[in-house]
Design a protein around this motif. Structure first.
Motif, short mmCIF file in Angstrom:
data_model
loop_
_atom_site.label_atom_id
_atom_site.label_comp_id
_atom_site.label_asym_id
_atom_site.label_seq_id
_atom_site.Cartn_x
_atom_site.Cartn_y
_atom_site.Cartn_z
N ALA A 1 15.56 1.68 75.81
CA ALA A 1 15.07 2.83 76.58
C ALA A 1 13.73 3.32 76.06
O ALA A 1 12.79 3.54 76.84
N TYR A 2 13.63 3.52 74.75
CA TYR A 2 12.43 4.13 74.18
C TYR A 2 11.25 3.17 74.06
O TYR A 2 10.10 3.58 74.20
N LEU A 3 11.53 1.90 73.77
CA LEU A 3 10.48 0.94 73.43
C LEU A 3 10.29 -0.17 74.46
O LEU A 3 9.29 -0.90 74.38
N GLY A 4 11.23 -0.34 75.37
CA GLY A 4 11.11 -1.39 76.37
C GLY A 4 11.86 -2.64 76.00
O GLY A 4 12.59 -2.70 75.01
N ASP A 5 11.67 -3.68 76.80
CA ASP A 5 12.46 -4.90 76.67
C ASP A 5 11.93 -5.90 75.64
O ASP A 5 12.61 -6.87 75.34
N ASP A 6 10.74 -5.69 75.13
CA ASP A 6 10.15 -6.61 74.17
C ASP A 6 10.78 -6.40 72.80
O ASP A 6 10.46 -5.46 72.07
N ARG A 7 11.67 -7.29 72.42
CA ARG A 7 12.39 -7.14 71.15
C ARG A 7 11.47 -7.29 69.94
O ARG A 7 11.83 -6.85 68.85
N GLU A 8 10.32 -7.88 70.11
CA GLU A 8 9.38 -7.95 69.00
C GLU A 8 8.92 -6.55 68.59
O GLU A 8 8.71 -6.28 67.41
N ALA A 9 8.78 -5.67 69.56
CA ALA A 9 8.37 -4.29 69.27
C ALA A 9 9.45 -3.54 68.52
O ALA A 9 9.16 -2.60 67.78
N TRP A 10 10.69 -3.95 68.70
CA TRP A 10 11.80 -3.28 68.02
C TRP A 10 11.74 -3.49 66.51
O TRP A 10 12.24 -2.66 65.74
N LYS A 11 11.20 -4.63 66.09
CA LYS A 11 11.23 -4.98 64.67
C LYS A 11 10.50 -3.96 63.80
O LYS A 11 10.80 -3.84 62.61
N ALA A 12 9.58 -3.21 64.38
CA ALA A 12 8.82 -2.21 63.62
C ALA A 12 9.70 -1.05 63.18
O ALA A 12 9.28 -0.25 62.33
N TYR A 13 10.91 -0.95 63.73
CA TYR A 13 11.82 0.14 63.38
C TYR A 13 13.19 -0.40 62.95
O TYR A 13 14.21 0.26 63.15
#
Length: 286
Positions: free
Chosen positions: A196-208
């Motif tokens: 929801a907060y960051l979108g569907d790109d799981r690469e962006a999730w890695k920053a958190y």
């Protein structure tokens, strides 16, 4: 505590110091925020051992406000003993204009300590910037604080504490967590919030994601983690074994203590918060 848009809304004598609650305007979040601040007796200029004090920031978990920690953890006793200011912010932006969702694990009370990039969340949900920059600038402008800080938290807040410490080398003297969500990219709570907060790109999730961050950490700040063995979320949402494996692979110092019989509640936190504060006190005064 001085700020142009600050109101003290609670003031309680507690273990020789004061448990206050403030409401202040957050420009980062675009709303008013409430924050619990405990001033130990040593922060009082009239105290015989008066000196500016280090600050321990506490990040709470899903559904919580600042009240859960200050009312249930029993931390003030230990903060008074060690001369530490405790700061416990709310867990998300609040207000009628702030986006929300059905359920307890997204929206208000579930900020996840990230900077949201997707609407309708991006306008207000910037808890990472709030905790890292705006909150300390506001708190540590008070002469009672000496500019030395540590960070801790529980569950979603444990995730926040670990990721924030790893992403900001040199900013915190120490970090600890109770029952943290160590791999949000791999568990339902995190997948829902990050999607929801960051979108569907799981690469962006890695920053958190703590498990992803330890491998590239520029500072080997030791991680202290307590986890209840009877925690109802242990296998489905928390999975501390993933953090243990990542730290072993990266050579990152981790002390993971499994606490038999303990669940996810503040009974667990209150049982060991004294040990955590002593751990932080040792680092803060080094």
């Amino acid at each position: 505590m001085t700020n142009q848009r600050t109101d003290r809304i609670e003031h309680h004598a507690c273990f020789g110091g004061w448990q206050d609650v403030y409401r202040h305007r957050s420009n980062v979040l675009g709303c008013d925020m409430t924050v619990g601040v405990y001033f130990p007796p040593q922060a009082d200029p009239a105290h015989p051992r008066h000196a500016p004090c280090p600050v321990l920031y506490w990040l709470s978990g899903l559904t919580c406000t600042e009240q859960n920690f200050i009312a249930k953890a029993g931390a003030q006793r230990y903060a008074a003993e060690h001369g530490i200011i405790l700061v416990a912010p709310d867990t998300s932006p609040r207000g009628d204009e702030v986006a929300d969702a059905d359920g307890y694990d997204l929206g208000k009370g579930a900020g996840f300590y990230v900077n949201a990039t997707r609407e309708p969340w991006a306008r207000h949900y910037r808890m990472y910037d709030y905790v890292v920059d705006e909150l300390p600038a506001w708190v540590e402008a008070d002469p009672a604080a000496n500019g030395v800080r540590a960070i801790s938290g529980h569950s979603m807040g444990g995730h926040g504490a670990l990721t924030i410490a790893l992403k900001n080398p040199g900013r915190y003297r120490s970090v600890s967590a109770f029952a943290p969500i160590v791999a949000p990219s791999q568990v339902p709570w995190g997948e829902k919030a990050f999607g929801a907060y960051l979108g569907d790109d799981r690469e962006a999730w890695k920053a958190y994601d703590t498990v992803e961050l330890v491998g590239a950490a520029r500072e080997r700040l030791p991680l202290l983690v307590d986890q209840g063995g009877a925690d109802e979320f242990l296998e489905g949402q928390l999975r501390p074994q993933l953090l243990q494996a990542a730290c072993e692979k990266a050579g990152h110092p981790l002390q993971l203590r499994m606490r038999a019989g303990h669940d996810h509640s503040y009974y667990f936190i209150s049982s060991f918060i004294g040990e955590h504060i002593a751990y932080h006190a040792s680092a803060l005064k080094a």
